[in-house]
Design a protein around this motif. Structure first.
Motif, short mmCIF file in Angstrom:
data_model
loop_
_atom_site.label_atom_id
_atom_site.label_comp_id
_atom_site.label_asym_id
_atom_site.label_seq_id
_atom_site.Cartn_x
_atom_site.Cartn_y
_atom_site.Cartn_z
N ASN A 1 0.79 -1.43 -0.06
CA ASN A 1 -0.47 -0.25 0.00
C ASN A 1 0.74 1.17 -0.36
O ASN A 1 0.51 2.42 -0.09
CB ASN A 1 -0.93 0.02 1.28
CG ASN A 1 -1.90 -0.83 0.94
OD1 ASN A 1 -2.76 -0.54 -0.61
ND2 ASN A 1 -2.80 -1.50 1.85
N HIS B 1 -1.80 8.39 0.69
CA HIS B 1 -2.90 7.79 0.34
C HIS B 1 -3.95 9.54 1.50
O HIS B 1 -5.24 9.48 1.40
CB HIS B 1 -3.31 6.82 1.60
CG HIS B 1 -2.99 5.67 1.17
ND1 HIS B 1 -3.69 5.09 0.48
CD2 HIS B 1 -1.77 5.46 0.53
CE1 HIS B 1 -3.16 3.92 0.21
NE2 HIS B 1 -1.94 4.21 0.56
N VAL C 1 -5.69 12.07 -2.50
CA VAL C 1 -6.32 10.36 -3.36
C VAL C 1 -6.71 11.33 -4.49
O VAL C 1 -8.23 12.46 -4.57
CB VAL C 1 -7.11 10.69 -1.95
CG1 VAL C 1 -8.40 9.91 -2.49
CG2 VAL C 1 -5.99 10.18 -0.87
N ASN D 1 -9.61 9.37 -6.33
CA ASN D 1 -11.00 8.95 -6.53
C ASN D 1 -11.66 8.81 -4.32
O ASN D 1 -10.65 8.61 -4.24
CB ASN D 1 -11.11 7.05 -5.93
CG ASN D 1 -12.12 6.55 -6.60
OD1 ASN D 1 -12.95 7.19 -6.00
ND2 ASN D 1 -11.61 5.15 -7.15
N ASN E 1 -11.55 6.03 -2.48
CA ASN E 1 -9.98 5.18 -1.48
C ASN E 1 -10.00 6.58 -0.72
O ASN E 1 -8.00 6.50 -0.11
CB ASN E 1 -8.93 5.37 -3.35
CG ASN E 1 -9.43 4.11 -3.77
OD1 ASN E 1 -10.39 3.63 -3.64
ND2 ASN E 1 -8.73 4.89 -5.19
#
Length: 835
Positions: free
Chosen positions: A580, A586, A590, A592, A595
Motif C-alpha cells: 500500500n 493516501h 487521493v 478517487n 479511496n
C-alpha cells in the motif's frame, strides 16, 4: 363482572411479579449452596466486569443450537467482542444447557450434563462445610469459600479458578511452580477458535527450577524461552525494560515461585493468552475501535512455532494460508484446516511401493524440495556420495526422506515434523528429498521417443545438452551469488544479485535524500524494496556493524530489514515490500473519493506509528532517534498496518545527515527548532516531527499551503488557535471525510499534536506517553499555544524558523516558559542522541 375482572388483573400482576423475581439478576455475583446455574442464567461480578455462565464458542451465551457444544465459562461482560478467559469443562462439552446444571453436590461445585452425569467438579476435600458459596470477582477469579465464616470475604478460598487457568492469564493471577513437588501451572491453547479443548501449545515455568518460562509443543518440545528473571525483567524479553502499562513481579516464597502482573491503570482491560497459533500474546482492549490490540507476542515469526503444520505440513512465512501439505500429501481433516487447526497434519495420497526393485517402473521415487528447514529427529549415516544416500533410503521401508549436502547423509523415518519453506538466501536452507509413489510424478513424457525420428531425436538431445550446460552455469552463478547470513535472518547480498532482482533497477518506487527505492523480486519470488543509498562515507566494517544493528530491531510497526549489499561505493538495503505504499499517497494525492482513508484507519496508523517510535526511543539497547519522521517514511502493508521506514539511517550518514535532511523535499516542514539552533538532538526531535505529521492526519493537506490570493496558510496555527480558544474542532477536519469522525479522538489527536510541537523539548511528551494517550490509558490536558505560533499567528512569517537561514531567530526560543505540561507528562524523557 367487574369484580371478576379485577381478580384476574390481580392474579396477572401477581404472576408477572413472580416471573420477574425468578429471572436471573445482573447484580447477583454468587452461587449459594441451594442455587444453581442452568440455561441462560448467569452471574456477574459486583462491578459487572466479568460474567459466568453457559456459552458456545463464537456465539452469545443466550444463543441456542441443538448441534452446538456448550461450556461453563467466564468472559468479559462489557467487551463487545465476546472474549472467554476461563473454561471449566473445556474437554467435556455438554449439548443442552437447559437440562444441564452447575450446582453444589457433596461439598463440591459440580457440572451435571443433560444425563445428570458429572462432567466437571472443583474436586476439593470432602470435609463438610456448613455453608458454601462461589463468587465471580471483578478480577475474573471464580472463588469457592466457606460461607459460614464470619469473615468469609477475607478468608482463604477452598478453590479458585486462578489456580487452574486455561488459555488466559489475567492481571493479578499468577503462573508458577511448586518448588517442592516441581508441579507447574500451565496456560494451554484452545484447539481452534471454535473449540476451547486443550490444544498442543502450552506455557509453563521451567519445572527444573529456573526462573525462565517455556513455550512447549505437546508438552515435550520447547521452542521458546523467556530467559531467566534478571534485574526485574526476563533476559530474552527486552520489551519489559521500559514498560509503561504493566507492573511485573517475579516472586519466590513459601515453597513456590511464580510470575504475576498488574496494570498501572486499573481501567485498562488486558489479557495474556496462549494463542491457538502457538504464540504467547498480550492484548489490550481499545474501546475506541472495539477491538483487541496486540501489545506483544512471541515467537515473532509464526513459522518459529514448532510443528505448527503437523506431520508432512510445511510452513511458509507471510503466506495465506501459512500451512500447506507437501506434494503428494493432503490434509487429514479439511474441516480442521479451514479452522486453522493444522496439528493433525497431512496424509499420503498414494501408498508407497516399498520392496520393489529399482528397475521396476512402479518403484518409489524422490521429489526434490529446495530451500527447506530440515525436520528434526534425523539419523546421520556414513556413505560415500548422494547416490548411496538415496539408495539407502529407497531400500529402507521406514525411510521417508533424505538429505545429502557437504558429504553428510541424513535420513528420516516416520512423520516429518517442523518442515519450513525458506528462501534461497536463508543460511539454514537445505535440499530435502521426499519419498513418493511413482504415480505422483508426471508420466506425460513416457514413450514419446518411439515416434520421433533419429534426426529429431538428435536435435532434442542437442537441446538437452545445451540446457544442461546453461543450467550448470546458472546454478554456479546462483551459488556464487548467494547471500551470506550476517546475524539472524539478515543477509549480505551481492550487487549483481540485486541488479537481477530489480531488473537493473527499472521499477522505481520513490526517492529522497537517502537515495532511491526500487521494487524487486528475489529468487524465491519474494517481493522486496531495494534502497540504493547515496553519499555514504562510512568504511566497510563500520557500515556492516551499523546495518547489522538495525537488522536486529524488530517490531510490528517497524519495517523489516532483510539484508544489505556493500561493495565499495555500492551500498544498498533490502526491505520487505509494502503493497500500500507510503502514507502521503493516501492523504495528499487521493483522486478517487472511494479511496479516502477513513478516520478509524488514520487513527490506527497514528497509534501504530507512535508505538514504533516508542520502541526505537525506549526499548532498544541504545536509543535510536529517527530524525526524519514524515508521511513519506510511514509505509502501509496490505492491512494498512503502519511500518516506520528509514529508522537508523542517521547513524549511517554521520555528519552528512544534516545535509541530507536539508536537500529532501518536504522534510523541512517537520524539523524541530533545535535542528536549526544547533543544540544536541534527542528523541524529542522525533516527537516534534510526529506532531507536525498528526496535523496532516487531521487536515488531509500539507501543513503549509499557498492560497489563491498568494498568502501562505499554516495549519498548525489554526489548530492551536481552535484548541486553546475552544472553537469548532470539526472545521479542522479533512473535507473528504465528510464529518465522519469520532469527536473525542479528533480532539485527542489535535491536543497531542499541539503538545508535540512545543518550543521547549521538556514540554513535549515522550512517545510512550503519546501511545498511552491514544490508547485511552491517560487523559491529555489542553495545551498552551506554542510561542513560535503565537508570535506569527495568521502570518506566513512563522515559517521562517523551518529554514536554514533562521538559526539566529530560532535560537532565541530556548528560554523557559511557565506553560503547564500535559497530564501524561509525569517524567521528562531525556533520551540520548543517536546520530
Amino acid at each position: 363482572m367487574e369484580t371478576r375482572d379485577a381478580m384476574w388483573l390481580m392474579l396477572y400482576v401477581f404472576f408477572l411479579i413472580l416471573s420477574l423475581l425468578s429471572q436471573p439478576s445482573m447484580a447477583v455475583d454468587t452461587i449459594f449452596v441451594n442455587d444453581s446455574i442452568s440455561g441462560d442464567k448467569t452471574i456477574v461480578s459486583s462491578k459487572e466486569i466479568f460474567k459466568l455462565g453457559f456459552f458456545t464458542p463464537g456465539k452469545s451465551s443466550s444463543s441456542s443450537s441443538s448441534s452446538s457444544k456448550y461450556y461453563i465459562g467466564i468472559w468479559y461482560n462489557k467487551v463487545s467482542d465476546q472474549t472467554v478467559v476461563w473454561v471449566a469443562n473445556r474437554d467435556t462439552p455438554i449439548s443442552n444447557p437447559s437440562t444441564s446444571v452447575l450446582k453444589f453436590l457433596n461439598g463440591n461445585l459440580v457440572l451435571l450434563n443433560e444425563s445428570s452425569f458429572p462432567v466437571w467438579s472443583t474436586n476439593i476435600s470432602s470435609k463438610p462445610f456448613k455453608s458454601l458459596q462461589a463468587t465471580i470477582q471483578d478480577d475474573g477469579n471464580f472463588v469457592l469459600k466457606d460461607g459460614s465464616s464470619n469473615s468469609s470475604k477475607d478468608s482463604e478460598p477452598l478453590w479458585q479458578s486462578f489456580d487452574f487457568p486455561t488459555d488466559t492469564w489475567l492481571p493479578g493471577s499468577k503462573l508458577g511452580r511448586n518448588d517442592i513437588t516441581k508441579q507447574t501451572q500451565h496456560l494451554t491453547s484452545w484447539k481452534n477458535p471454535e473449540d476451547p479443548g486443550s490444544g498442543i501449545f502450552s506455557l509453563e515455568l521451567d519445572p527444573n527450577g529456573t526462573s525462565a518460562y517455556f513455550i512447549m509443543w505437546n508438552r515435550t518440545e520447547q521452542y521458546w524461552s523467556s530467559g531467566p528473571w534478571v534485574d526485574n525483567m526476563f533476559s530474552l524479553v527486552p520489551e519489559m525494560r521500559l514498560n509503561y502499562i504493566y507492573n511485573f513481579s517475579f516472586v519466590t516464597a513459601n515453597n513456590e515461585s511464580y510470575f504475576t502482573y498488574s496494570m498501572y491503570n486499573s481501567s485498562v482491560i488486558s489479557r495474556f493468552v496462549m494463542d491457538v497459533s502457538g504464540q504467547a500474546k498480550q492484548f489490550t482492549w481499545l474501546e475506541s475501535s472495539k477491538q483487541w490490540n496486540l501489545f506483544w507476542g512471541q515467537p515473532r515469526q509464526q513459522c518459529e512455532v514448532y510443528a505448527l503444520c503437523g506431520a508432512f505440513g510445511s510452513c511458509t512465512e507471510n503466506s495465506s494460508p501459512i500451512c500447506s501439505c507437501v506434494e503428494g500429501f493432503e490434509p487429514k481433516s479439511n474441516l480442521e484446516w479451514d479452522l486453522k487447526e493444522y496439528s493433525a497434519g497431512c496424509r499420503r495420497k498414494t501408498k508407497l511401493k516399498c520392496g520393489n526393485s529399482v528397475s521396476n517402473g512402479d518403484a518409489d521415487r524422490f521429489l526434490l524440495m529446495r530451500y527447506m528447514k530440515l525436520p528434526d529427529l534425523s539419523e546421520s549415516v556414513a556413505v560415500g556420495n548422494g547416490g548411496d544416500c538415496e539408495s539407502l533410503c529407497l531400500e529402507n521401508c521406514s525411510c521417508v526422506a533424505y538429505s545429502f549436502q557437504n558429504g553428510q547423509c541424513e535420513i528420516w523415518s516416520g512423520d516429518l515434523l517442523d518442515l519450513r519453506q525458506l528462501s534461497q538466501s536463508d543460511s539454514g536452507a537445505r535440499p530435502l528429498y521426499l519419498k513418493l509413489a511413482a504415480s505422483e510424478f508426471s508420466s506425460r513424457k513416457k514413450n514419446t521417443g518411439t515416434i520421433i525420428g533419429v534426426a529429431v531425436g538428435s536435435a532434442v538431445g542437442l537441446v538437452i545438452v545445451l540446457a544442461v550446460l546453461v543450467f550448470l552455469v546458472m546454478r554456479r552463478r546462483r551459488i556464487v551469488g548467494k547471500g551470506k547470513t550476517v546475524e539472524g535472518s539478515l543477509v549480505a547480498f551481492e550487487y549483481r544479485d540485486l541488479v537481477n532482482a530489480t531488473k537493473n533497477f527499472s521499477h522505481k518506487l520513490g526517492g529522497g535524500g537517502f537515495g532511491s527505492v526500487f521494487k524487486g523480486s528475489l529468487a524465491d519470488s519474494t517481493i522486496v524494496a531495494v534502497k540504493k543509498l547515496e553519499s555514504v562515507s562510512q568504511g566497510e566494517k563500520q557500515f556492516r556493524t551499523e546495518v547489522s544493528t538495525i537488522g536486529t530491531i524488530q517490531h510490528v510497526n517497524l519495517i523489516r530489514l532483510r539484508g544489505f549489499c556493500s561493495e565499495g561505493s555500492k551500498k544498498l538495503l533490502v526491505y520487505d515490500y509494502m503493497p500500500n505504499g507510503s502514507l502521503d499517497s493516501h492523504i495528499f494525492h487521493v483522486k478517487n473519493p472511494n479511496n479516502v482513508l477513513e478516520w478509524k484507519t488514520r487513527y490506527q496508523i497514528a497509534l501504530g506509528t507512535a508505538r514504533g517510535l516508542a520502541y526505537l526511543h525506549e526499548k532498544c539497547r541504545e536509543c535510536i532517534v529517527h530524525c526524519d519522521i514524515k508521511p513519506e517514511n510511514i509505509l502501509l502493508d496490505a492491512q494498512f498496518c503502519p511500518k516506520v521506514a528509514d529508522f537508523g539511517l542517521a547513524k549511517l550518514f554521520g555528519r552528512e545527515f544534516s545535509r541530507v535532511l536539508t536537500t529532501m523535499r518536504g522534510t523541512r516542514g517537520y524539523l524541530a527548532p533545535e535542528w536549526i539552533s544547533g543544540v544536541a538532538i534527542t528523541a524529542k526531535a522525533d516527537v516534534f516531527s510526529y506532531g507536525m505529521m498528526l496535523f496532516e492526519f487531521v487536515s488531509g493537506r500539507r501543513n503549509s499551503e499557498q492560497s489563491e490570493d498568494g498568502t501562505i496558510k499554516f495549519f498548525p496555527s489554526l489548530v492551536a488557535n481552535t484548541i486553546t480558544q475552544e472553537g469548532d474542532i470539526l472545521n479542522l477536519l479533512d473535507p473528504k471525510l465528510q464529518g465522519n469522525v469520532d469527536i473525542e479522538e479528533l480532539t485527542k489527536v489535535c491536543r497531542v499534536a499541539c503538545w508535540c510541537i512545543q518550543d521547549e523539548e521538556v514540554q513535549r511528551p515522550s512517545m510512550s506517553n503519546i501511545v498511552q494517550i491514544l490508547e485511552g490509558v491517560l487523559e491529555v490536558n489542553k495545551p498552551p499555544m506554542p510561542r513560535s505560533l503565537l508570535a506569527f499567528s495568521d502570518s506566513h512569517e512563522h515559517l521562517v524558523f523551518f529554514t536554514e537561514s533562521s538559526s539566529s531567530s530560532s535560537s532565541n526560543q530556548n528560554s523557559k516558559t511557565n506553560s503547564s505540561t500535559p497530564s501524561s507528562q509525569t517524567k521528562s524523557n531525556t533520551s540520548t542522541r543517536s546520530s
